[in-house]
Design a protein around this motif. Structure first.
Motif, PDB file in Angstrom:
ATOM      1  N   GLU A 291       0.823  -1.208   0.000  1.00  0.00           N
ATOM      2  CA  GLU A 291       0.000   0.000   0.000  1.00  0.00           C
ATOM      3  C   GLU A 291       0.862   1.265   0.000  1.00  0.00           C
ATOM      4  O   GLU A 291       0.540   2.249  -0.674  1.00  0.00           O
ATOM      5  N   LEU A 292       1.967   1.248   0.740  1.00  0.00           N
ATOM      6  CA  LEU A 292       2.859   2.400   0.756  1.00  0.00           C
ATOM      7  C   LEU A 292       3.523   2.586  -0.610  1.00  0.00           C
ATOM      8  O   LEU A 292       3.657   3.717  -1.084  1.00  0.00           O
TER       9      LEU A 292
ATOM     10  N   ARG B 112       0.979   3.820   6.761  1.00  0.00           N
ATOM     11  CA  ARG B 112       1.872   4.898   6.347  1.00  0.00           C
ATOM     12  C   ARG B 112       1.626   5.274   4.891  1.00  0.00           C
ATOM     13  O   ARG B 112       1.272   4.419   4.070  1.00  0.00           O
ATOM     14  N   THR B 113       1.840   6.554   4.572  1.00  0.00           N
ATOM     15  CA  THR B 113       1.605   7.056   3.220  1.00  0.00           C
ATOM     16  C   THR B 113       2.836   7.785   2.696  1.00  0.00           C
ATOM     17  O   THR B 113       3.787   8.057   3.444  1.00  0.00           O
ATOM     18  N   ALA B 114       2.789   8.138   1.411  1.00  0.00           N
ATOM     19  CA  ALA B 114       3.862   8.926   0.817  1.00  0.00           C
ATOM     20  C   ALA B 114       4.049  10.240   1.562  1.00  0.00           C
ATOM     21  O   ALA B 114       5.183  10.702   1.770  1.00  0.00           O
ATOM     22  N   GLN B 115       2.968  10.858   1.992  1.00  0.00           N
ATOM     23  CA  GLN B 115       3.063  12.119   2.725  1.00  0.00           C
ATOM     24  C   GLN B 115       3.771  11.939   4.063  1.00  0.00           C
ATOM     25  O   GLN B 115       4.543  12.800   4.492  1.00  0.00           O
ATOM     26  N   ASP B 116       3.535  10.818   4.730  1.00  0.00           N
ATOM     27  CA  ASP B 116       4.237  10.540   5.983  1.00  0.00           C
ATOM     28  C   ASP B 116       5.744  10.484   5.759  1.00  0.00           C
ATOM     29  O   ASP B 116       6.519  11.046   6.541  1.00  0.00           O
TER      30      ASP B 116
ATOM     31  N   SER C  43       1.077   4.249  -2.808  1.00  0.00           N
ATOM     32  CA  SER C  43       0.938   5.655  -2.444  1.00  0.00           C
ATOM     33  C   SER C  43       2.082   6.486  -3.015  1.00  0.00           C
ATOM     34  O   SER C  43       1.870   7.595  -3.518  1.00  0.00           O
ATOM     35  N   LEU C  44       3.297   5.941  -2.958  1.00  0.00           N
ATOM     36  CA  LEU C  44       4.454   6.646  -3.512  1.00  0.00           C
ATOM     37  C   LEU C  44       4.316   6.822  -5.016  1.00  0.00           C
ATOM     38  O   LEU C  44       4.625   7.896  -5.566  1.00  0.00           O
TER      39      LEU C  44
ATOM     40  N   ALA D  61       1.546   6.931  -6.737  1.00  0.00           N
ATOM     41  CA  ALA D  61       0.482   7.897  -6.999  1.00  0.00           C
ATOM     42  C   ALA D  61       0.958   9.327  -6.755  1.00  0.00           C
ATOM     43  O   ALA D  61       0.499  10.270  -7.414  1.00  0.00           O
ATOM     44  N   ALA D  62       1.907   9.499  -5.835  1.00  0.00           N
ATOM     45  CA  ALA D  62       2.433  10.822  -5.514  1.00  0.00           C
ATOM     46  C   ALA D  62       3.544  11.256  -6.461  1.00  0.00           C
ATOM     47  O   ALA D  62       4.043  12.382  -6.366  1.00  0.00           O
TER      48      ALA D  62
END
Length: 228
Positions: A96-97, A208-212, A100-101, A103-104
């Motif tokens: 999932e992380l 956790r996400t790309a923003q984190d 997210s990366l 997508a960012a």
């Protein structure tokens, strides 16, 4: 105070992206016992995060009468066989992380001491385009804990290592990432990672996400810049 943006996230594979360490251990014990040796869980843990050739030399001292390249090929074949039959066990939150990366728009690299053919097998089983670059153990001059694998990945990505963040699960892997100059996060699995210089230790990547990662990297760089 301004800080460097996060240009790329550099991932270790075994134990960080995927929980394949039990597969490696399951391959090691029968090989050593075949040559009349014994192999403890503690000995297996000592090999976590090492380059395959370094591990192969340890197996030779344990009595395995095979050349280094034969040992690495045999163990890789055995782990790949388990991957084919049991599947790829992603660590919690890792897939999932990664998504997210992507997508960012943040670049990603896989930096592993496994052979390229095994790394490609794992990457091919991810159901989206997960990595811009793959650096494998048979493609580097010096393995982890030297910084070479991470520096090679940054060169291939075209980014400054100080603008990257590395995620690792082992002391040897973290030593490599720390020595390269990347921001580092340890996510331990089988062995403790305290005391080797990681900027943080997270119990899990779940949630956790790309923003984190971007926020954490910015905070670390700002702190290090202000202490100079």
């Amino acid at each position: 105070m301004s800080s460097s943006p996060l240009s790329a996230v550099l991932w270790d594979m075994d134990g960080t992206l995927v929980d394949t360490e039990p597969y490696w251990m399951a391959a090691e014990t029968p090989l050593i016992e075949k040559f009349g040796g014994t192999w403890s869980h503690e000995q297996a843990l000592a090999c976590v995060g090492l380059g395959l050739e370094d591990s192969a030399r340890i197996f030779q001292t344990a009595g395995v009468r095979m050349a280094v390249h034969e040992i690495t090929a045999h163990l890789t074949d055995e782990v790949m066989r388990q991957l084919a039959t049991k599947g790829v066990p992603f660590r919690p939150g890792a897939r999932e992380l990664l998504a997210s990366l992507r997508a960012a728009g943040i670049k990603t690299a896989l930096v592993t001491m496994s052979l390229r053919r095994m790394a490609d097998t794992v990457v091919d089983l991810i159901d989206f385009d997960a990595f811009d670059v793959v650096v494998a153990g048979d493609e580097v001059a010096r393995p982890k804990p030297f910084p070479d694998p991470y520096l090679q990945a940054c060169e291939a990505l075209g980014v400054d290592v100080h603008d990257t963040l590395a995620i690792e699960d082992s002391p040897n892997g973290l030593r490599s990432a720390v020595a390269s100059g990347a921001t580092t996060i340890g996510v331990p699995l089988m062995v403790p990672v305290e005391g080797v210089g990681a900027d943080a230790i997270w119990a899990t990547l779940e949630g956790r996400t790309a923003q984190d990662l971007a926020s954490f990297h910015a905070d670390v760089r700002a702190r290090k810049d202000s202490s100079r």
